[in-house]
Design an enzyme around this catalytic site. Structure first.
Site, mmCIF file in Angstrom:
data_model
loop_
_atom_site.group_PDB
_atom_site.id
_atom_site.type_symbol
_atom_site.label_atom_id
_atom_site.label_comp_id
_atom_site.label_asym_id
_atom_site.label_seq_id
_atom_site.Cartn_x
_atom_site.Cartn_y
_atom_site.Cartn_z
ATOM 1 N N SER A 145 97.295 18.962 0.263
ATOM 2 C CA SER A 145 96.904 17.731 -0.024
ATOM 3 C C SER A 145 95.976 17.538 -1.195
ATOM 4 O O SER A 145 96.506 17.849 -2.360
ATOM 5 C CB SER A 145 96.262 17.184 1.120
ATOM 6 O OG SER A 145 96.124 15.766 1.378
ATOM 7 N N ASP A 221 105.169 13.311 7.438
ATOM 8 C CA ASP A 221 103.737 13.042 6.818
ATOM 9 C C ASP A 221 103.205 11.934 6.980
ATOM 10 O O ASP A 221 103.968 10.881 6.542
ATOM 11 C CB ASP A 221 103.737 13.692 5.715
ATOM 12 C CG ASP A 221 102.268 14.119 5.204
ATOM 13 O OD1 ASP A 221 101.498 13.260 5.541
ATOM 14 O OD2 ASP A 221 101.958 15.185 4.710
ATOM 15 N N HIS A 253 101.121 15.824 8.456
ATOM 16 C CA HIS A 253 100.204 16.298 7.457
ATOM 17 C C HIS A 253 99.297 17.535 7.862
ATOM 18 O O HIS A 253 98.190 17.992 7.243
ATOM 19 C CB HIS A 253 99.504 14.980 6.860
ATOM 20 C CG HIS A 253 98.671 15.340 5.440
ATOM 21 N ND1 HIS A 253 99.522 15.591 4.446
ATOM 22 C CD2 HIS A 253 97.592 15.387 5.077
ATOM 23 C CE1 HIS A 253 98.633 15.687 3.246
ATOM 24 N NE2 HIS A 253 97.448 15.390 3.717
#
EC number: 3.1.2.12
Lengths: 274, 274
Positions: A145, A221, A253
């Site tokens: 991320s 996600d 995610h």
């Protein structure tokens, strides 16, 4: 440098260190995993940069990297994601300030005095880690991320420092995302020209990466609109960048996504750092 | 039963459920991992009982079991360690009350109305899990610390419910340890005769286990004096109990120990539950 904790893990050693950081002007914490192979001599290193709200601890405890690092003889480094402490500027939002350093050197107040994660990772911590027993010359970098953004941008800007590169669900185009515009504006100012050096899609268009890249992205996600993997995919293919971008069916995610593919990434880096 | 969270994990599914528990008289949370093999039909199940202060979440996120369960086609169940909630009796100490159910049915107030983890695990949750899609007939059980105590005692008292048994650093002799005497006294009362059914060393002496047992214990565990693995080792060898007790050099009591050997335990159970 102070040892905060040390645990045996897969016949290797998981250590948490604290040190006074010159780059960040505060105490910083990071973790290093040394596989059993490091007892016989230096081993290559994989850096893992974490995402928003994380510390060194999340991936260290939930990422599942150690098992594979022990198998492949790779060391692991888990840095924190920002400067910390009561003297360090912060924001009420989870995505700005402490826990959200975005791997940049801030140019604006109130962030400027401490938020220097770019220098911290590429220079200060790099030097500290290089000085540890068992750490070899070859370094790979990955992250998740915001940390995937960090890995891609730091590596593309410093190809002399890193020999292999991958990312998990990176914030791929921060200059065009609410995960990016807010932070780059706060830390760097409103001149968007300066932002381009912190956007992996733009860096991919402009310079690319010297070897192949592995990017994993969960197809389910919940943050796909903020991550914008399609921008990076287009830039990679347009540039004919060697690499693999995998859309992983059903994955979200979370660290359940990260640890499902930790083994693949460790093996990928190990093959390229050998 | 309500689904609180669901994440794809190693091509399987990690789900957290909440339900109103009859045994405990409160809402209870637990987690189930279904490996990809469960899509084609029922698979065997490994129960993991957690230690003091833990919820269903600790082993689910830090235990590293899913990767191996996916490899071997085993489902996983992660129950909570006690009843929870504002209406449930508690104690300021970390080792009594919420987070410290000790896998017994309490007979004394204020614990009696809710602290029925023995019935909860062996009857109520067993029934709920058995009713889930993908869950087969054969069940193994393991656990860590207080949960190792739970696994050993529940299995030896209910050999018809479990087909394989292992433990990580179990509280092996609670009737002679401060991790045990305090809780057994609080939950069951001062008649020590009733405690024997909740002591794996005493159960080993009295009845043993029908198959072989795997026990891992860190040799550098900071709680060795409370765990007393030597009592269980003596009882196992005196009884000629089939099994393996491994003292693992350098390992402590943490999840770095548990996940270092999670793969061995999953493989052990998978071989016996096939």
């Amino acid at each position: 440098m102070e040892v905060v904790a040390q645990n045996r893990s897969f016949d290797g050693r998981q250590t948490v260190y604290r040190h006074g950081s010159e780059a960040c002007g505060c105490d910083m914490t990071f973790a290093v995993y040394l596989p059993p192979q490091a007892e016989s001599g230096p081993v290559p290193v994989l850096w893992y940069l974490s995402g928003l709200t994380c510390t060194h601890e999340n991936a260290m405890t939930k990422g599942g990297f150690q098992e594979h690092a022990a198998m492949h003889g790779l060391a692991l480094v888990f840095p924190d994601t920002s400067p910390r402490g009561p003297e360090v500027a912060d924001d009420e939002a989870y995505d700005l300030g402490q826990g959200a350093g975005f791997y940049v050197n801030a140019k604006r107040d109130p962030w400027k005095p401490h938020y220097r994660m770019y220098d911290y990772i590429t220079e200060e911590l790099r030097g500290l880690v290089a000085g540890l027993d068992g750490i070899g010359e070859r370094h790979g970098i990955t992250g998740h991320s915001m940390g995937g953004h960090g890995a891609l941008t730091l590596a593309m800007r410093n190809p002399h420092l890193y020999d292999s590169l991958s990312a998990f669900a990176p914030i791929a185009h921060p200059t065009r995302s609410d995960w990016g515009r807010k932070q780059l504006s706060a830390y760097l100012g409103d001149d968007e020209g300066c932002w381009a050096l912190h956007d992996s899609t733009l860096l991919m268009e402009e310079r690319g990466w010297k070897e192949d890249i592995l990017v994993d992205q969960g197809a389910s996600d919940q943050f796909l609109e903020l991550l914008q993997p399609e921008a990076l995919a287009e830039a990679m293919t347009r540039r004919r960048q060697s690499g693999v971008l995998r859309m992983q069916h059903g994955y979200d995610h979370s660290y359940f996504f990260v640890n499902s593919f930790a083994g693949d990434h460790v093996a990928w880096h190990a093959a390229r750092l050998a």
